[in-house]
Design a protein around this motif. Structure first.
Motif, PDB file in Angstrom:
ATOM      1  N   ASN A  53       0.976  -1.013   0.068  1.00  0.00           N
ATOM      2  CA  ASN A  53      -0.229   0.128  -0.099  1.00  0.00           C
ATOM      3  C   ASN A  53       0.823   1.606   0.101  1.00  0.00           C
ATOM      4  OD1 ASN A  53      -1.729   2.137   0.516  1.00  0.00           O
ATOM      5  ND2 ASN A  53      -3.226   0.675   1.182  1.00  0.00           N
ATOM      6  N   TYR A  54       0.731   1.577  -1.047  1.00  0.00           N
ATOM      7  CA  TYR A  54       2.150   3.184  -1.022  1.00  0.00           C
ATOM      8  C   TYR A  54       1.704   3.789  -0.526  1.00  0.00           C
ATOM      9  CZ  TYR A  54       3.519   0.173  -5.327  1.00  0.00           C
ATOM     10  OH  TYR A  54       4.350  -1.364  -5.531  1.00  0.00           O
ATOM     11  N   LEU A  55       0.151   4.316  -0.691  1.00  0.00           N
ATOM     12  CA  LEU A  55      -0.712   5.261  -0.096  1.00  0.00           C
ATOM     13  C   LEU A  55      -0.390   5.186   1.375  1.00  0.00           C
ATOM     14  CD1 LEU A  55      -1.807   7.997  -0.236  1.00  0.00           C
ATOM     15  CD2 LEU A  55      -3.839   6.356  -0.210  1.00  0.00           C
ATOM     16  N   VAL A  56      -0.227   4.140   1.963  1.00  0.00           N
ATOM     17  CA  VAL A  56       0.297   4.884   3.394  1.00  0.00           C
ATOM     18  C   VAL A  56       1.601   4.359   4.392  1.00  0.00           C
ATOM     19  CG1 VAL A  56      -0.538   2.287   5.496  1.00  0.00           C
ATOM     20  CG2 VAL A  56      -2.386   3.253   4.073  1.00  0.00           C
ATOM     21  N   ILE A  57       2.646   4.056   3.463  1.00  0.00           N
ATOM     22  CA  ILE A  57       3.571   3.871   3.236  1.00  0.00           C
ATOM     23  C   ILE A  57       4.329   5.794   3.432  1.00  0.00           C
ATOM     24  CG2 ILE A  57       5.900   3.167   2.732  1.00  0.00           C
ATOM     25  CD1 ILE A  57       4.235   0.634   2.402  1.00  0.00           C
ATOM     26  N   GLY A  58       3.805   5.951   2.136  1.00  0.00           N
ATOM     27  CA  GLY A  58       4.092   7.789   1.396  1.00  0.00           C
ATOM     28  C   GLY A  58       3.685   8.724   3.104  1.00  0.00           C
ATOM     29  N   TYR A  59       1.980   8.170   3.786  1.00  0.00           N
ATOM     30  CA  TYR A  59       2.074   8.954   4.475  1.00  0.00           C
ATOM     31  C   TYR A  59       2.327   8.422   5.426  1.00  0.00           C
ATOM     32  CZ  TYR A  59      -1.647  11.214   7.920  1.00  0.00           C
ATOM     33  OH  TYR A  59      -2.687  11.257   8.349  1.00  0.00           O
ATOM     34  N   GLY A  60       3.229   7.295   6.191  1.00  0.00           N
ATOM     35  CA  GLY A  60       3.390   7.736   6.931  1.00  0.00           C
ATOM     36  C   GLY A  60       5.111   7.836   6.992  1.00  0.00           C
ATOM     37  N   LEU A  61       5.625   7.830   6.019  1.00  0.00           N
ATOM     38  CA  LEU A  61       6.787   8.293   6.175  1.00  0.00           C
ATOM     39  C   LEU A  61       7.013  10.107   6.181  1.00  0.00           C
ATOM     40  CD1 LEU A  61       8.376   6.512   2.932  1.00  0.00           C
ATOM     41  CD2 LEU A  61       9.358   6.616   5.546  1.00  0.00           C
ATOM     42  N   LEU A  62       5.780  10.223   5.189  1.00  0.00           N
ATOM     43  CA  LEU A  62       5.779  11.992   5.094  1.00  0.00           C
ATOM     44  C   LEU A  62       5.276  12.474   6.915  1.00  0.00           C
ATOM     45  CD1 LEU A  62       5.329  15.148   4.354  1.00  0.00           C
ATOM     46  CD2 LEU A  62       2.347  13.981   3.911  1.00  0.00           C
ATOM     47  N   LEU A  63       4.332  11.324   7.515  1.00  0.00           N
ATOM     48  CA  LEU A  63       4.702  12.084   8.800  1.00  0.00           C
ATOM     49  C   LEU A  63       5.221  11.927   9.831  1.00  0.00           C
ATOM     50  CD1 LEU A  63       1.232   9.835  10.270  1.00  0.00           C
ATOM     51  CD2 LEU A  63       1.873  12.503   9.731  1.00  0.00           C
ATOM     52  N   PHE A  64       6.807  10.421   9.902  1.00  0.00           N
ATOM     53  CA  PHE A  64       8.264  10.882   9.740  1.00  0.00           C
ATOM     54  C   PHE A  64       8.651  12.350   9.485  1.00  0.00           C
ATOM     55  CE2 PHE A  64      12.059   9.732   9.118  1.00  0.00           C
ATOM     56  CZ  PHE A  64      13.028   9.128  10.580  1.00  0.00           C
ATOM     57  N   CYS A  65       9.080  12.202   8.893  1.00  0.00           N
ATOM     58  CA  CYS A  65       9.370  13.560   8.118  1.00  0.00           C
ATOM     59  C   CYS A  65       9.496  14.756   8.973  1.00  0.00           C
ATOM     60  CB  CYS A  65       9.629  13.294   6.715  1.00  0.00           C
ATOM     61  SG  CYS A  65      10.293  12.271   5.716  1.00  0.00           S
ATOM     62  N   LEU A  66       8.024  14.832   8.812  1.00  0.00           N
ATOM     63  CA  LEU A  66       7.648  16.106   9.425  1.00  0.00           C
ATOM     64  C   LEU A  66       7.726  16.577  11.287  1.00  0.00           C
ATOM     65  CD1 LEU A  66       3.847  16.853   7.729  1.00  0.00           C
ATOM     66  CD2 LEU A  66       5.698  18.226   7.789  1.00  0.00           C
ATOM     67  N   LEU A  67       7.374  15.171  11.813  1.00  0.00           N
ATOM     68  CA  LEU A  67       8.593  15.274  13.157  1.00  0.00           C
ATOM     69  C   LEU A  67       9.707  15.393  13.073  1.00  0.00           C
ATOM     70  CD1 LEU A  67       6.960  14.248  16.273  1.00  0.00           C
ATOM     71  CD2 LEU A  67       7.171  11.664  15.879  1.00  0.00           C
ATOM     72  N   LEU A  68      10.029  14.393  12.644  1.00  0.00           N
ATOM     73  CA  LEU A  68      11.656  14.370  12.269  1.00  0.00           C
ATOM     74  C   LEU A  68      11.889  16.450  12.761  1.00  0.00           C
ATOM     75  CD1 LEU A  68      14.497  13.706  12.760  1.00  0.00           C
ATOM     76  CD2 LEU A  68      14.854  13.393  10.027  1.00  0.00           C
ATOM     77  N   LEU A  69      11.362  16.990  11.550  1.00  0.00           N
ATOM     78  CA  LEU A  69      11.108  18.227  10.964  1.00  0.00           C
ATOM     79  C   LEU A  69      11.133  19.163  11.920  1.00  0.00           C
ATOM     80  CD1 LEU A  69      12.265  20.223   9.182  1.00  0.00           C
ATOM     81  CD2 LEU A  69       9.975  20.191   8.197  1.00  0.00           C
ATOM     82  N   PHE A  70      10.156  18.933  13.000  1.00  0.00           N
ATOM     83  CA  PHE A  70       9.454  19.486  13.998  1.00  0.00           C
ATOM     84  C   PHE A  70      10.166  19.550  15.313  1.00  0.00           C
ATOM     85  CE2 PHE A  70       7.657  19.314  17.913  1.00  0.00           C
ATOM     86  CZ  PHE A  70       6.619  21.312  17.944  1.00  0.00           C
ATOM     87  N   VAL A  71      10.838  17.985  15.835  1.00  0.00           N
ATOM     88  CA  VAL A  71      11.782  18.007  16.520  1.00  0.00           C
ATOM     89  C   VAL A  71      13.117  18.482  15.964  1.00  0.00           C
ATOM     90  CG1 VAL A  71      12.557  16.053  17.905  1.00  0.00           C
ATOM     91  CG2 VAL A  71      10.721  15.760  16.776  1.00  0.00           C
TER      92      VAL A  71
END
Length: 315
Positions: free
Chosen positions: A33-51
């Motif tokens: 499921n590319y959409l879920v994987i991509g969404y998860g990676l996006l959330l991770f990147c945003l979280l990493l950027l925020f932290v």
């Protein structure tokens, strides 16, 4: 932000690698499921950027210092607090060192001003002697002795800075050093009509630097003669049991108010102001040398009765 990345590049890469491996495991397990994987990676990147951004802002002072070398305040992150504490401690140490160096420099200037002023007198007397038809050899030696004493004091004051570079430990006879010190001041004793007296022939062997011990005794004997009355005595006594040397004079003594400050540099006290010949360096040299030689020094004095200095040798 560049400084933050440089400092945390290893942690960022390890985090990215860990997430990549996690995604790879999911992919190999058959999840597509590319959409879920991509969404998860996006959330991770945003979280990493925020932290990362939050950490950067909370430690902005620290990263600003890394970038410009200038210290600023205003952030309360753990890195900034730790850096600020170390920076303030180092700054305080540097300030204390600068203050010490400045005080040291001022002491040298002050000493040289006093010393040059005092050396003018014997130089002027010698010049007058040279102009006269008759030169009294006794007076000539007296003035040259004053010059030699002043030069020795100046040289020893400078040498104190490199004490450890000019330091030789050996076993010496204390009685021999005392007799040599008295002999060095022979003309001074005669000229001042003051008489040295050894109260006993007792002796001890001390482990010390013979030259610096001689310098210490030279200052004490010079002071004893300078402030003694004519026809009086300077007494020397070695006590083998307490391993001590006592030097006593019958001079003018030291005012009680001056006693706590006699070892301070340039402090001349009441007697020094009256004679006008004191530099306030002699007893400072004595205390400084005694500390280096591990000798305890005690000074007792009464006005119009005299002064007693006791040196106790630990080794």
């Amino acid at each position: 932000m560049r400084e933050y990345v440089k400092l945390h590049i290893a942690r960022i890469l390890i985090t990215v690698l860990a997430i990549s491996l996690f995604v790879l495991v999911i992919w190999l397990d058959g999840y597509r499921n590319y959409l879920v994987i991509g969404y998860g990676l996006l959330l991770f990147c945003l979280l990493l950027l925020f932290v990362s951004l939050a950490e950067y802002l909370s430690n902005a002072a620290f990263y600003h210092y890394l970038k410009s070398g200038k210290a600023v305040r205003g952030s309360n992150g753990s890195l900034s607090k730790k850096w600020r504490k170390q920076f303030d401690a180092r700054e305080q140490q540097m300030q204390e060192k600068l203050t010490e160096l400045n005080q040291h420099h001022q002491n040298h200037i002050r000493f040289m001003n006093i010393w040059v002023h005092q050396m003018k007198t014997p130089v002027s007397v010698l010049a007058l002697m040279a102009e006269s038809e008759e030169v009294d050899s006794y007076d000539l030696l007296a003035e040259t002795d004053r010059l030699k004493s002043g030069l020795a004091t100046a040289l020893n004051f400078v040498r104190l800075e490199d004490f450890t570079e000019d330091f030789v430990i050996e076993s010496v006879s204390l009685l021999e050093v005392v007799k040599h010190g008295i002999g060095e001041q022979k003309r001074n004793f005669i000229r001042s009509e003051v008489y040295p007296k050894l109260l006993s022939d007792a002796d001890i062997t001390v482990t010390t630097d013979k030259k610096w011990l001689g310098i210490l005794l030279f200052q004490l004997i010079s002071n004893a003669i300078k402030y003694s009355k004519p026809e009086s005595k300077v007494c020397f006594e070695i006590d083998p049991f307490s391993r001590s040397l006592t030097i006593s004079d019958e001079g003018c003594g030291i005012a009680e108010a001056d006693l706590p400050r006699v070892f301070r540099p340039f402090y001349t006290g009441q007697n020094g102001r009256q004679t006008g010949e004191a530099t306030g360096i002699g007893l400072y040299l004595v205390e400084t040398i005694s500390k280096q030689l591990d000798i305890d020094i005690a000074l007792v004095s009464k006005e119009n009765l005299g002064t007693t200095v006791t040196l106790t040798f630990r080794t």
